[in-house]
Design an enzyme around this catalytic site. Structure first.
Site, PDB file in Angstrom:
ATOM      1  N   ASP A 318       2.797 -15.381 -14.027  1.00 40.75           N
ATOM      2  CA  ASP A 318       1.508 -15.668 -13.393  1.00 40.75           C
ATOM      3  C   ASP A 318       0.647 -14.410 -13.507  1.00 40.75           C
ATOM      4  O   ASP A 318       1.090 -13.349 -13.951  1.00 40.75           O
ATOM      5  CB  ASP A 318       1.683 -16.147 -11.943  1.00 40.75           C
ATOM      6  CG  ASP A 318       0.466 -16.950 -11.472  1.00 40.75           C
ATOM      7  OD1 ASP A 318      -0.609 -16.861 -12.109  1.00 40.75           O
ATOM      8  OD2 ASP A 318       0.568 -17.665 -10.457  1.00 40.75           O
TER       9      ASP A 318
HETATM   10  C1  BGC Z   1      -2.673 -18.847 -10.438  1.00 38.73           C
HETATM   11  C2  BGC Z   1      -2.155 -19.774 -11.511  1.00 38.73           C
HETATM   12  C3  BGC Z   1      -3.166 -19.904 -12.624  1.00 38.73           C
HETATM   13  C4  BGC Z   1      -3.495 -18.528 -13.165  1.00 38.73           C
HETATM   14  C5  BGC Z   1      -4.452 -18.564 -14.330  1.00 38.73           C
HETATM   15  C6  BGC Z   1      -3.185 -17.546 -11.012  1.00 38.73           C
HETATM   16  O1  BGC Z   1      -3.841 -16.828 -10.052  1.00 38.73           O
HETATM   17  O2  BGC Z   1      -1.651 -18.594  -9.493  1.00 38.73           O
HETATM   18  O3  BGC Z   1      -1.876 -21.029 -10.951  1.00 38.73           O
HETATM   19  O4  BGC Z   1      -2.665 -20.727 -13.618  1.00 38.73           O
HETATM   20  O5  BGC Z   1      -4.047 -17.747 -12.131  1.00 38.73           O
HETATM   21  O6  BGC Z   1      -5.699 -18.982 -13.983  1.00 38.73           O
END
Ligand code: BGC
Length: 799
Positions: A318
Site C-alpha cells: 500500500d
Molecule cells: C489506500 C489504498 C489505495 C492506494 C492507492 C492507499 O492510501 O489505502 O486502498 O489503493 O492508496 O490510491
C-alpha cells in the site's frame, strides 16, 4: 477530484497542485534526490540498448510465459530489475515530464493516478521506444465502484444481495477504465468490518464472510472478464491483505491482533475467494497482523498467500507502506525496511523510494540474493504478461486518433446501468402507514443538507466521477414529479456544525475544500425548513454524512446523526407532517430516533451518478425496494462490535430475562437496531412451511431445505430468502448462526413460490482448533428467513 497525492485533476488532466512532503514525511524533493544519485551510481544511461522483448500475440500457456520471462530477466541489469519493482504516482515531485524521463531510463514498472490516454501515451511510448529493454508500463487506478460513471459504494452494492448487480458494476467500470488506458484496479476491497467507526467500512461489502466472498468473486469476474488480457478487461488487485477492517477501535491504520481461528473463519475467506476467482494482484495492508506489519509478514505473504493458497500473481504494497516499516518499529531504517519487504515478498513498492535507493546496495552486499530479486521481478513481469501488455503495450490505449476529445463527455457515461444498479441498493428500513410510495401530487417539501449535493452522492473513491454529472436527490425528484406536483425546498441545516471537524474534512485528501457551509445560524435555517414543511403534504429530509466522513482516514468517535441534522429532524417532526427520512451515509448510523419518529426511513448509502433518479424511483414507487443490510446497525457506539454471527457464549443475554449475570449492557436495549439481512418492501412478504427433505444426513450426501415465499401485498416485488446454519454443539464454540446461501425472488402480488436450498458438507464445514477444515457429526439447525433475526428453524443430524 478524489486525490490523496497532491494531484489536481482538471478536465481529466492531472496537474500539480500542492507542494511539500508526501504522507511518509519524506519530502518528494529528497526522494527525487535519492532517485537521481542511485541512477547515476547505476550508470543506466550508458547501458547498451537491447532488442525489444519478443511479444507473443497471446499467452500460450505457462511454459511459454516462463520462457519469455526467463529470457527477459537474463538480460536485465540490477537497476532495471529494481525499476520493475516500482509503482509511482504522478505528483508534485514527480510531474509528468519527469515521469516520462524516469520511464525512459527503465526505472519504473507502472504508474497510478494517471488516468487519461493523452497523459499515458507519452509514458508508454517512453517505455517501449526509449527504454533499453522496452518493457511496457502498466497503469493502475482505484476503480472501486465505477470509473467515469460512479455506481453505489460497495457497502450499498452488497445490500443488493445480487451478484449480477456487482458483476455488472465491475464490468462497466472495467470498460470505462480500459477506454482511459487503465490496466489494473486496486479493487475489490474485501475487508470485513465489525466496527462502523472505521471510515473505510463504506468501501467494503459488510460484515459477513459468505456475502463478502460472493461479492469478491463477482467483482473479479466483472473486472477481469474471462482473462485480464483483453482490451476491455482490467486486472483486479484485491485489497487490503489482510484484516485491515479489524483495526483496533476502528482507528484507521491501527493494529490488528486476532486469533487464528477468527482470521480463518471470518476475515480471510473473502481474499481467498477473490484469488480463487483469478484476481491477478493482491494489495498488502498497512496494518500489522499479530505484531508483524503485513508488509514484512513472511507468514502472511509467503506461508499463507503463496504456499497455502497458491497465489501466483503480483503483490503491491500500500501507499508508502515499506517506509512505514520504520514507524512500526520493525526496521531500523529504510535499508532494513526494503530488505524486510523483499524477503517477505512485496513485489511492487507503491509510492516510496526505498526500493530504488536501497536495493542496489543490499544486492551488492549480498544481503539480498539476486534470486530473491528475480522472484519479485518475475511476478511483476508476469502480471504485465497476463494483462496482455507484452503482446500489445497499447492494448487499452488504442490509437491516438481515437483519443476522446473530451474525457468527461456525457456519452462516455453508462447512466442506464448506474440507475438500475442504484435502485437495487436502497434499503427500506421503516414504512409506517404505507407512507411510501409517495403520490406524484400536491406539495412536497424537500429539505436537508444532502438533498442537492452532487459531490456527496458519489461517495468516496469515486474515481473520475464528476459531481456536476451526478443526479442529485433534488434533480431526481424534480424530474419524477414534473408537471404533477409542486416541490418546495430548504437546506434546513449544515451536515455538521463543528468547525474543527469541518476543517479536518476539508483538509482531508481532496484537491480542494469539499465542505461548503451555509453561514446562516442554524435557528434561521430550521425556521425556513419548518415554514416550507408547513406548506407541504409530505416532507422528505435528506440527511446523513458528508462523503469525506466515510473515507480513508475518517474514523468517527460517534455514529450518531450529527446534532445539527437531528435538531432539524426534530423540528420537522413537530410540524406533524408525514416525514420521510432519506439517509445518505457510508457506515451504519445509530438512527434510533429516526427509526422511532420517521414515517418512512430509507438507507440509500451513496448511490452514485444516477443516485437522485434511483432514489426518486423508490420514493414514488417506480421501483419497489428489495435491498437488505449487509451489516448490522448498532443502537449506539457503545454496542460496537455488533454483528449477527457472534460466537456462542456461556451466559448469553436471554430476552425477557433481564439482568441475572448475562452478557448485556444494562442501560440500553440489547441487540442491533437493525439486524444483518434486514430490509422491507412496499409489499408484505411471508415465508412459511420450512421443510427438510431428511432429518438425518449421511456424509457425502445432500438434503434440501425448502419454504414457501408469498407476496401478500399489492406490488410486484423481490425479496431475499436467506439460509443460515447453526452448529449448536461442536469441538469449538461456533457462531450462533452463519449465512450459507441466499436467493432473490421476484413475485407478483398474491404469488407464492417454493424456494429450495441444497445443504451438504460444504455448508457445514468449519476450521477447527488445529486450523483444519472439518465437518463434525451432530445436530445442525437450518434457519430460513427474510433477515438474520426472524427465522424458521428445523434441525437435522449429520451421521
Ligand atoms: C489506500 C489504498 C489505495 C492506494 C492507492 C492507499 O492510501 O489505502 O486502498 O489503493 O492508496 O490510491
Amino acid at each position: 477530484m478524489d486525490n490523496r497525492n497532491g494531484v489536481r485533476v482538471v478536465s481529466g488532466r492531472e496537474e500539480d497542485s500542492c507542494p511539500g512532503t508526501d504522507r511518509n514525511g519524506l519530502s518528494r524533493r529528497q526522494a527525487l534526490g535519492a532517485l537521481a544519485s542511485a541512477a547515476a551510481a547505476a550508470g543506466i544511461a550508458g547501458a547498451p540498448a537491447a532488442a525489444a522483448p519478443k511479444r507473443p500475440v497471446a499467452p500460450a500457456g505457462p511454459a511459454a510465459k516462463k520462457a519469455f520471462i526467463d529470457d527477459l530477466i537474463a538480460r536485465m541489469t540490477v537497476d532495471e530489475k529494481v525499476g520493475q519493482l516500482r509503482l509511482i504516482s504522478i505528483g508534485p515531485e514527480m510531474p509528468h515530464a519527469k515521469l516520462v524521463e524516469e520511464v525512459a531510463a527503465g526505472r519504473i514498472a507502472g504508474s497510478f493516478n494517471t488516468v487519461v490516454r493523452r497523459d499515458n501515451r507519452p509514458l508508454q511510448e517512453a517505455a517501449v521506444k526509449r527504454s533499453r529493454l522496452k518493457i511496457p508500463l502498466f497503469f493502475a487506478y482505484d476503480v472501486v465502484h465505477g470509473h467515469r460513471t460512479t455506481f453505489p459504494i460497495p457497502l450499498g452494492l452488497a445490500a443488493s444481495f445480487d451478484m449480477t448487480v456487482i458483476e455488472r458494476m465491475a464490468r462497466v467500470s472495467a470498460i470505462e477504465a480500459c477506454n482511459d488506458s487503465v490496466d489494473m484496479t486496486f479493487a475489490p476491497m474485501v475487508d470485513i468490518s465489525h466496527d462502523p467507526r472505521w471510515g473505510r467500512t463504506s468501501e467494503g461489502f459488510g460484515e459477513d464472510p459468505y456475502l463478502v466472498s460472493e461479492c469478491a468473486r463477482a467483482s473479479v469476474r466483472g473486472f477481469q472478464g474471462a482473462a485480464p488480457d483483453k482490451p476491455d478487461t482490467i486486472m483486479a488487485a484485491v485489497k487490503h491483505f489482510a484484516l485491515y477492517g479489524a483495526v483496533e477501535g476502528g482507528r484507521d491504520y491501527n493494529t490488528v491482533d486476532m486469533s487464528p481461528l477468527r482470521m480463518h473463519q471470518v476475515y480471510l475467506p473473502p481474499y481467498k475467494a477473490a484469488i480463487d476467482a483469478g484476481a491477478g494482484g493482491v494489495m498488502v495492508a498497512l496494518n500489522s497482523v499479530n505484531g508483524i506489519p503485513a508488509t514484512s509478514n513472511v507468514w502472511l505473504l509467503q506461508d499463507l498467500l503463496r504456499k497455502q493458497w497458491g497465489f501466483k500473481g503480483v503483490t503491491v504494497s500500500d501507499h508508502g507502506a515499506i517506509t512505514e516499516l520504520t514507524r512500526h518499529g520493525v526496521a531500523r531504517d529504510n535499508r532494513e525496511a526494503a530488505k524486510l519487504a523483499i524477503k517477505a515478498g512485496i513485489d511492487l513498492s507503491m509510492a516510496d523510494q526505498v526500493y530504488l535507493a536501497e536495493l542496489p546496495g543490499l544486492i551488492a552486499s549480498g544481503e539480498i540474493k539476486m534470486a530473491e530479486i528475480d522472484a519479485r521481478v518475475r511476478e511483476v513481469l508476469g502480471a504485465k504478461y497476463d494483462m496482455g501488455l507484452f503482446a500489445d503495450p497499447f492494448l487499452r490505449m488504442g490509437k491516438q486518433e481515437d483519443d476522446p476529445a473530451d474525457v468527461r463527455a456525457e456519452d462516455r457515461l453508462h447512466r442506464e446501468p448506474a440507475r438500475a444498479i442504484a435502485r437495487e441498493t436502497i434499503v427500506l428500513l421503516e414504512n409506517r402507514n404505507q407512507t411510501l410510495p409517495l403520490k406524484k401530487q400536491g406539495t412536497i417539501a424537500l429539505v436537508g443538507p444532502l438533498a442537492e449535493s452532487g459531490l456527496d452522492i458519489l461517495g468516496s473513491w469515486s474515481a473520475q466521477g464528476v459531481p456536476e454529472q451526478a443526479v442529485t436527490v433534488r434533480a431526481g425528484i424534480e424530474k419524477a414529479i414534473e408537471g404533477k406536483a409542486r416541490l418546495v425546498t430548504a437546506r434546513g441545516a449544515n451536515v455538521l456544525d463543528d468547525k474543527k471537524v469541518v476543517d479536518y474534512l476539508n483538509f482531508l485528501n481532496w484537491d480542494k475544500p469539499e465542505v461548503v457551509q451555509d453561514p446562516r445560524p442554524i435557528e434561521t435555517m430550521i425556521e425556513e425548513a419548518v415554514a416550507v414543511a408547513r406548506e407541504a403534504d409530505v416532507v422528505i429530509a435528506v440527511v446523513g454524512e458528508l462523503r469525506g466522513m466515510s473515507h480513508e482516514s475518517s474514523s468517527r468517535v460517534s455514529i450518531d446523526m450529527p446534532g445539527s441534522q437531528r435538531r432539524l429532524l426534530q423540528a420537522l417532526k413537530e410540524t406533524g407532517k408525514p416525514l420521510v427520512v432519506v439517509l445518505m451515509n457510508g457506515r451504519p448510523l445509530a438512527v434510533g430516533w429516526e427509526k422511532d419518529n420517521a414515517d418512512a426511513l430509507l438507507e440509500t448509502w451513496y448511490t452514485g451518478t444516477e443516485g437522485g433518479n434511483a432514489i426518486a424511483d423508490v420514493l414514488f414507487g417506480d421501483h419497489n425496494p428489495s435491498a437488505k443490510l449487509p451489516i448490522s446497525f448498532p443502537r449506539s457506539v457503545g454496542q460496537i462490535p455488533t454483528y449477527y454471527n457472534a460466537l456462542r457464549i456461556g451466559r448469553p443475554y436471554t430476552p425477557g430475562k433481564p439482568g441475572n449475570y448475562t452478557s448485556q449492557y444494562f442501560e440500553e436495549e440489547q441487540g442491533p437496531l437493525y439486524p444483518f439481512g434486514f430490509g422491507l418492501s412496499f409489499s408484505r412478504f411471508s415465508l412459511k412451511d420450512l421443510k427438510l427433505s431428511a432429518t438425518r444426513l449421511k456424509r457425502g450426501q445432500t438434503l434440501i431445505a425448502e419454504a414457501t415465499l408469498t407476496n401478500e401485498g399489492s406490488y410486484d416485488g423481490a425479496n431475499v430468502v436467506q439460509l443460515y446454519i447453526a452448529d449448536p454443539y461442536a469441538s469449538i464454540a461456533r457462531p450462533v448462526k452463519e449465512l450459507k446461501g441466499f436467493q432473490k425472488l421476484t413475485l407478483k402480488p398474491g404469488e407464492s413460490r417454493v424456494v429450495r436450498f441444497e445443504i451438504g458438507e460444504e455448508q457445514l464445514k468449519f476450521i477447527n482448533a488445529d486450523l483444519r477444515q472439518v465437518v463434525e457429526n451432530g445436530r445442525f439447525d437450518v434457519q430460513l428467513g427474510l433477515d438474520s433475526h426472524d427465522v424458521l428453524v428445523e434441525s437435522f443430524e449429520l451421521v
